[in-house]
Write a protein that holds these residues in place. Structure first.
Motif, short mmCIF file in Angstrom:
data_model
loop_
_atom_site.label_atom_id
_atom_site.label_comp_id
_atom_site.label_asym_id
_atom_site.label_seq_id
_atom_site.Cartn_x
_atom_site.Cartn_y
_atom_site.Cartn_z
N TYR A 290 4.11 -1.68 5.31
CA TYR A 290 5.14 -1.49 3.93
C TYR A 290 5.05 -0.27 3.22
O TYR A 290 5.60 -0.07 2.15
CB TYR A 290 4.54 -2.84 2.76
CG TYR A 290 4.37 -4.08 3.24
CD1 TYR A 290 5.62 -4.77 3.40
CD2 TYR A 290 3.50 -4.78 3.78
CE1 TYR A 290 5.62 -5.91 4.00
CE2 TYR A 290 3.20 -5.98 4.38
CZ TYR A 290 4.55 -6.79 4.48
OH TYR A 290 4.45 -7.79 4.93
N THR A 291 4.76 0.90 4.01
CA THR A 291 5.07 2.37 3.56
C THR A 291 5.92 2.82 4.39
O THR A 291 5.75 3.23 5.60
CB THR A 291 3.67 2.90 3.36
OG1 THR A 291 2.79 2.07 2.75
CG2 THR A 291 3.97 4.35 2.68
N PRO A 292 7.04 3.36 3.87
CA PRO A 292 8.11 3.95 4.67
C PRO A 292 7.44 5.44 5.18
O PRO A 292 6.59 6.24 4.45
CB PRO A 292 9.43 4.33 3.79
CG PRO A 292 9.12 3.46 2.54
CD PRO A 292 7.56 3.20 2.46
N MET A 317 6.26 0.47 -0.76
CA MET A 317 7.53 -0.08 -1.56
C MET A 317 6.96 -0.98 -2.70
O MET A 317 7.76 -1.35 -3.58
CB MET A 317 8.20 -1.17 -0.30
CG MET A 317 7.46 -2.22 0.14
SD MET A 317 8.28 -3.35 1.01
CE MET A 317 9.05 -2.22 2.22
N GLY A 318 5.61 -1.21 -2.78
CA GLY A 318 5.28 -1.96 -3.80
C GLY A 318 5.54 -3.16 -4.14
O GLY A 318 6.17 -3.94 -3.18
N ILE A 319 5.13 -4.09 -5.07
CA ILE A 319 5.24 -5.48 -5.04
C ILE A 319 5.56 -5.93 -6.51
O ILE A 319 5.01 -5.22 -7.64
CB ILE A 319 3.79 -6.35 -4.64
CG1 ILE A 319 3.20 -5.73 -3.47
CG2 ILE A 319 4.15 -7.73 -4.95
CD1 ILE A 319 1.79 -6.01 -3.18
N SER A 320 6.49 -6.56 -6.83
CA SER A 320 6.97 -6.87 -8.02
C SER A 320 5.86 -7.85 -8.82
O SER A 320 5.13 -8.37 -8.25
CB SER A 320 8.42 -7.67 -7.92
OG SER A 320 8.20 -8.96 -7.36
N SER A 321 6.01 -7.96 -10.09
CA SER A 321 5.08 -8.60 -10.81
C SER A 321 5.08 -10.27 -10.44
O SER A 321 4.31 -11.19 -10.58
CB SER A 321 5.15 -8.43 -12.25
OG SER A 321 6.49 -8.74 -12.57
N ASP A 322 6.50 -10.62 -10.14
CA ASP A 322 6.56 -12.09 -9.76
C ASP A 322 6.02 -12.37 -8.39
O ASP A 322 5.42 -13.49 -8.17
CB ASP A 322 8.15 -12.09 -9.43
CG ASP A 322 8.83 -12.61 -10.76
OD1 ASP A 322 8.27 -12.37 -11.97
OD2 ASP A 322 10.03 -12.32 -11.03
N ASN A 336 12.57 -9.85 -0.13
CA ASN A 336 13.50 -8.76 -0.58
C ASN A 336 14.02 -8.13 0.43
O ASN A 336 13.47 -8.27 1.77
CB ASN A 336 12.80 -7.84 -1.55
CG ASN A 336 11.77 -7.24 -1.44
OD1 ASN A 336 11.75 -6.36 -0.21
ND2 ASN A 336 10.73 -7.14 -1.78
N SER A 337 15.15 -7.38 0.26
CA SER A 337 15.67 -6.74 1.28
C SER A 337 14.87 -5.77 2.36
O SER A 337 15.14 -5.47 3.23
CB SER A 337 17.09 -5.80 0.88
OG SER A 337 16.55 -4.81 -0.10
N PHE A 369 6.90 -2.79 -8.15
CA PHE A 369 8.13 -2.50 -7.19
C PHE A 369 8.54 -1.30 -7.00
O PHE A 369 8.91 -0.52 -8.15
CB PHE A 369 9.00 -3.52 -7.38
CG PHE A 369 10.03 -3.82 -6.36
CD1 PHE A 369 9.59 -4.16 -5.04
CD2 PHE A 369 11.31 -3.34 -6.31
CE1 PHE A 369 10.51 -4.34 -3.92
CE2 PHE A 369 12.26 -3.62 -5.23
CZ PHE A 369 11.68 -3.94 -4.31
N GLY A 370 8.44 -0.73 -5.99
CA GLY A 370 8.87 0.71 -5.67
C GLY A 370 7.81 1.62 -5.96
O GLY A 370 8.28 3.11 -5.86
#
Ligand code: ADP
Length: 408
Positions: A290-292, A317-322, A336-337, A369-370
């Motif tokens: 998950y890391t570019p 890319m991190g993870i959203s709180s949801d 997600n995309s 996220f991000g």
């Protein structure tokens, strides 16, 4: 003074909820509810909590420290000391717990009740912690049947899937088969799906092994920094292939904990080394996935009081709180995309959580996220003296139940 003996403790004023509908709901539900203050003292216990904790009346518990009633058992059936009791750790740290499954030792008789417990720290002036828990005896029996079915099915299906994968490889290999370009496209898709299915069955077998009791942790005394470094260093090649930087023992990127604490060079633990390999492997594999390219992965081990704290940090890319509240659940994958194009089964973090908890630890993630992610694994720490003692016992092949895990 006994908590379980009525009439011995004069009851201080209860901080029970005043709203009568709320009181009615709390008095009727089957789930136990405890409200604690910041210091971990019980302010309120509903009737279900009183019954499950083996108390005579709520008044008997008010004002007492939660450690007197929230006694829990390890996988091997020993009562956990406070520094290994994840519920008490979370209460003290004001950290949330989500549906944590554990065996409660209820009342003076220490009756064993499997429970699922959640903790929500409230942002009020008392620093209240709301604890809810429920008896999951029946749920576990049903889960046991399901696990056995999944384990048998995965085992049986692994062989034919491996055979399909093998024949597809042969069909795609120009040295063993001649196919046209259109067939190659179709077979490539079939091959990718067969590989995914094979991985799914392997992961399912791994997670069911612990659930159905076929796998038990084999504890041994370990110098943690050395062990974690050795495991992490084995990932240098895949990390390099993904064009990522890797650093072990760095405090970067700074977080509140890392920045404020000196790195303890010698940290001892009592862990299952194979579990540690699986845990670190899954966390580092994810950090890579998950890391570019161009990003970084940092792994670190700290002595944090009576805990060993490991972190795997990435700048990916991190993870959203949801998503963050669900990622340790079976089959959960953030959708997600970015993640859609990355393969996975959604079982890796479930396996990590399962293994960490089987060793008396906790795992959680901090991310936005991000903005990269940090996964923390906190495990019970033992002293240097305890390490020497257990090492002698271990080397003599005398590691027995009495010594397992106890830090006294
Ligand atoms: P998967 O096989 O999908 O990687 P996991 O259980 O290991 O399954 O992870 C669950 C989900 O958590 C992943 O699908 C991904 O969305 C998210 N995730 C896990 N690790 C990371 C990470 N280091 N960075 C960003 N997202 C992650």
């Amino acid at each position: 003074m006994s908590l379980f003996n009525r009439n011995k403790q004069p009851a201080p004023a209860s901080a029970a909820p005043r709203n009568s509908l709320a009181e009615l709901a709390l008095a009727t539900i089957n789930d136990g509810v405890l409200i604690l203050n910041r210091a971990g003292q019980i302010q309120y216990a509903n009737p279900a909590a009183v019954s499950m904790l083996g108390l005579n009346a709520a008044e008997n518990a008010i004002g007492f420290d939660a450690s007197l009633v929230l006694k829990i058992e390890s996988q091997e059936g020993r009562e956990l000391p406070e520094n290994e009791n994840q519920i008490l750790q979370a209460i003290r740290a004001g950290q949330a717990l989500d549906s944590y499954k554990v065996c409660l030792l209820s009342g003076a008789a220490k009756k064993r009740i499997p429970i699922s417990i959640s903790l929500i720290p409230v942002n009020n002036s008392d620093g209240s912690r709301i604890i809810t828990f429920r008896d999951i005896t029946r749920e576990l029996a049903e889960e046991g049947e399901q696990t056995e079915f999944i384990s048998t099915a995965s085992h049986e299906m692994r062989t034919p899937v491996a055979s399909i994968e093998g024949y597809l490889s042969l069909a795609l290999n120009p040295q063993t088969a001649t196919i046209d370009e259109r067939a190659r496209t179709y077979l490539n898709s079939a091959h990718a799906s067969a590989k995914h299915l094979g991985q799914l069955f392997r992961d399912l077998l791994d997670v069911t092994k612990l659930d159905d009791g076929h796998l038990r942790p084999h504890f041994q005394p370990v110098e943690m920094l050395g062990l974690v470094k050795q495991i992490s260093d084995e990932y240098r090649v895949p990390i390099g292939n993904a064009k990522l930087n890797y650093q072990f023992g760095s405090l970067e990127p700074t977080n509140a904990l890392g920045a404020s604490r000196r790195l303890d060079q010698v940290v001892y633990g009592y862990v299952d080394v194979n579990f540690m390999r699986e845990i670190m492997g899954n966390l580092i594999d994810n950090a890579i996935k998950y890391t570019p390219a161009g990003g970084s992965i940092y792994v670190n081990v700290l002595g944090d009081g009576d805990r060993v704290l490991i972190n795997v940090t990435d700048t990916g890319m991190g993870i959203s709180s949801d998503d963050l509240i669900h990622i340790f659940q079976k089959f959960y994958r953030a959708d997600n995309s970015d993640t859609r194009t990355i393969g996975g089964t959604g079982l890796g973090l479930y396996l990590v959580k399962q293994r960490v908890e089987a060793m008396g630890g906790r795992v959680w993630a901090e991310s936005a996220f991000g903005e990269g992610s940090t996964f923390y694994v906190s495990l019970p720490r033992i002293t240097g003296e305890e390490y020497e003692k257990r090492m002698i016992a271990y080397n003599n092949g005398m590691a027995n139940n009495t010594l397992q895990g106890g830090t006294q």
